[in-house]
Design a protein around this motif. Structure first.
Motif, mmCIF file in Angstrom:
data_model
loop_
_atom_site.group_PDB
_atom_site.id
_atom_site.type_symbol
_atom_site.label_atom_id
_atom_site.label_comp_id
_atom_site.label_asym_id
_atom_site.label_seq_id
_atom_site.Cartn_x
_atom_site.Cartn_y
_atom_site.Cartn_z
ATOM 1 N N GLY A 47 0.819 -1.205 0.000
ATOM 2 C CA GLY A 47 0.000 0.000 0.000
ATOM 3 C C GLY A 47 0.852 1.254 0.000
ATOM 4 O O GLY A 47 2.087 1.203 0.063
ATOM 5 N N PRO A 63 -6.258 3.471 2.337
ATOM 6 C CA PRO A 63 -6.978 3.271 1.073
ATOM 7 C C PRO A 63 -6.931 4.461 0.129
ATOM 8 O O PRO A 63 -6.668 4.295 -1.071
ATOM 9 C CB PRO A 63 -8.407 2.977 1.542
ATOM 10 C CG PRO A 63 -8.246 2.368 2.900
ATOM 11 C CD PRO A 63 -7.102 3.126 3.509
ATOM 12 N N THR A 66 -3.478 4.983 -1.377
ATOM 13 C CA THR A 66 -3.225 3.953 -2.386
ATOM 14 C C THR A 66 -4.018 4.252 -3.654
ATOM 15 O O THR A 66 -3.514 4.080 -4.775
ATOM 16 C CB THR A 66 -3.588 2.576 -1.820
ATOM 17 O OG1 THR A 66 -2.800 2.337 -0.634
ATOM 18 C CG2 THR A 66 -3.315 1.470 -2.830
ATOM 19 N N ASN A 67 -5.236 4.726 -3.490
ATOM 20 C CA ASN A 67 -6.035 5.130 -4.647
ATOM 21 C C ASN A 67 -5.365 6.278 -5.399
ATOM 22 O O ASN A 67 -5.369 6.319 -6.632
ATOM 23 C CB ASN A 67 -7.432 5.546 -4.181
ATOM 24 C CG ASN A 67 -8.408 5.731 -5.325
ATOM 25 O OD1 ASN A 67 -8.739 4.787 -6.037
ATOM 26 N ND2 ASN A 67 -8.886 6.949 -5.502
ATOM 27 N N LEU A 93 -4.572 -4.656 -1.114
ATOM 28 C CA LEU A 93 -6.031 -4.577 -1.142
ATOM 29 C C LEU A 93 -6.661 -5.919 -0.770
ATOM 30 O O LEU A 93 -7.684 -5.963 -0.083
ATOM 31 C CB LEU A 93 -6.507 -4.119 -2.515
ATOM 32 C CG LEU A 93 -6.139 -2.675 -2.883
ATOM 33 C CD1 LEU A 93 -6.525 -2.373 -4.324
ATOM 34 C CD2 LEU A 93 -6.799 -1.681 -1.936
ATOM 35 N N TRP A 106 -14.102 0.476 1.477
ATOM 36 C CA TRP A 106 -12.838 0.882 2.068
ATOM 37 C C TRP A 106 -13.052 2.199 2.804
ATOM 38 O O TRP A 106 -13.793 3.071 2.328
ATOM 39 C CB TRP A 106 -11.760 1.050 1.007
ATOM 40 C CG TRP A 106 -11.054 -0.223 0.674
ATOM 41 C CD1 TRP A 106 -10.034 -0.806 1.365
ATOM 42 C CD2 TRP A 106 -11.301 -1.075 -0.468
ATOM 43 N NE1 TRP A 106 -9.639 -1.974 0.734
ATOM 44 C CE2 TRP A 106 -10.394 -2.159 -0.390
ATOM 45 C CE3 TRP A 106 -12.203 -1.018 -1.537
ATOM 46 C CZ2 TRP A 106 -10.362 -3.179 -1.331
ATOM 47 C CZ3 TRP A 106 -12.185 -2.035 -2.480
ATOM 48 C CH2 TRP A 106 -11.268 -3.093 -2.371
ATOM 49 N N LEU A 138 -10.955 1.383 -6.308
ATOM 50 C CA LEU A 138 -10.129 0.283 -5.796
ATOM 51 C C LEU A 138 -10.729 -1.062 -6.206
ATOM 52 O O LEU A 138 -9.997 -1.991 -6.583
ATOM 53 C CB LEU A 138 -10.010 0.375 -4.273
ATOM 54 C CG LEU A 138 -9.237 1.577 -3.737
ATOM 55 C CD1 LEU A 138 -9.194 1.546 -2.206
ATOM 56 C CD2 LEU A 138 -7.817 1.627 -4.299
ATOM 57 N N TRP A 151 -15.253 -8.400 -6.421
ATOM 58 C CA TRP A 151 -14.885 -7.044 -6.837
ATOM 59 C C TRP A 151 -15.824 -6.558 -7.941
ATOM 60 O O TRP A 151 -16.253 -5.401 -7.950
ATOM 61 C CB TRP A 151 -13.443 -6.999 -7.329
ATOM 62 C CG TRP A 151 -12.442 -7.600 -6.399
ATOM 63 C CD1 TRP A 151 -11.557 -8.602 -6.682
ATOM 64 C CD2 TRP A 151 -12.197 -7.234 -5.033
ATOM 65 N NE1 TRP A 151 -10.791 -8.895 -5.583
ATOM 66 C CE2 TRP A 151 -11.154 -8.060 -4.550
ATOM 67 C CE3 TRP A 151 -12.757 -6.304 -4.161
ATOM 68 C CZ2 TRP A 151 -10.664 -7.983 -3.261
ATOM 69 C CZ3 TRP A 151 -12.276 -6.220 -2.866
ATOM 70 C CH2 TRP A 151 -11.247 -7.048 -2.430
#
Length: 300
Positions: A47, A63, A66-67, A93, A106, A138, A151
């Motif tokens: 991450g 999160p 990382t996005n 993730l 998230w 994500l 997902w």
């Protein structure tokens, strides 16, 4: 806008990462350089943290940070150069860190943010997991990386919500733009109807645009310049907003050639805020420069 002064401001003051982004986007520089500089912000768990977003100095992986890494890679066309970095993101993730299983989202903010200098909006609250920022992008990234059904279901749920949404913020709209862009880039066509999804995103951008044009450049309000990199997602019928935003770009350029941020931290980290402002200003200036050049200085 004085374009040359804006460019000089960026090259003179940007962090190495933003400088690599500038050279990639505006000068045809190497995409690999963006990936290499971004790698410095990635943690061993895969991450991202470490003040990649200058408002949040949490070194741990979160999160939204990382996005932000995925946004930068996609914007620069550097996902193909990411290699182990993208695999690391997927690994983090999958770990479930920062994921709220009861809400299937998230978190936008995590508790560890409180241990480090940060802006007030990085403090977690009861609202965590109520929106689609950063969950939709994500989840779309993961749908492209490993194609697991969970997902895909999450992305499908998000876009079904989007089709009838009556209100959406600019940051959330950008996550839908990224999600749709990733699905198109990787040719994942079994999650949503991509053309229908594009129309839904274009409509969402229209909803997120601030109509109070006097706020452009002086308040945290999404004008068309916030979406300059999102070709194909700006709605029709916003010529007046574009002209108003271009007017703000001309009016608000500072003597040093750059543009200022439009927010305060509202937390007791005065020295860190000053540093964060200096890190943010080149990125804001790139946004204004890209918007200005995209519309040829107001010739619509």
């Amino acid at each position: 806008m004085d374009v040359n002064k804006a460019k000089s401001f960026i090259t003179d003051t940007a962090r190495p990462l933003e400088l690599a982004e500038y050279r990639c986007i505006f000068e045809g520089g190497p995409r690999r350089a963006v990936a290499e500089e971004l790698k410095r912000f990635q943690n061993p768990d895969g991450g991202f943290g470490n003040a990649l977003e200058p408002d949040n100095w949490n070194p741990g992986s979160t999160p939204i940070t990382t996005n932000d890494a995925i946004i930068r890679l996609h914007h620069c066309g550097a996902l193909g150069e990411a290699g182990d970095m993208a695999e690391g993101i997927a690994r983090w993730l999958r770990s479930g860190e920062g994921f709220l299983p009861e809400k299937r989202r998230w978190a936008g903010s995590v508790a560890s943010n409180l241990l480090y200098p940060h802006a007030v909006w990085w403090e977690p609250g009861d609202h965590e997991g109520e929106g689609w920022n950063p969950t939709v992008s994500l989840a779309a990234f993961m749908a492209c990386m490993d194609g697991e059904e969970k997902w895909k279901e999450l992305v499908g749920e998000a876009f079904r919500w989007l089709e009838s949404a009556e209100k959406i913020g600019g940051d959330e709209a950008k996550c839908f733009i990224l999600a749709h862009g990733l699905l198109e880039l990787y040719g994942v066509a079994d999650v949503i109807d991509l053309e229908k999804g594009r129309e839904a995103v274009r409509r969402a951008v229209g909803l997120s645009l601030c109509r109070e044009v006097e706020k452009y450049g002086v308040d945290y309000a999404a004008g068309p310049s916030a979406f300059f990199c999102c070709e194909g997602y700006l709605p029709a019928g916003i010529d007046g907003l574009i002209k108003a935003d271009l007017g703000a770009v001309d009016r608000l350029q500072m003597e040093d050639g750059g543009y200022d941020i439009t927010w305060q931290w509202h937390t007791p980290y005065e020295e860190e805020f000053r540093q964060a402002r200096e890190w943010w200003r080149p990125r804001v200036t790139m946004e204004k420069l890209g918007f200005y050049l995209a519309f040829k200085g107001g010739e619509l």
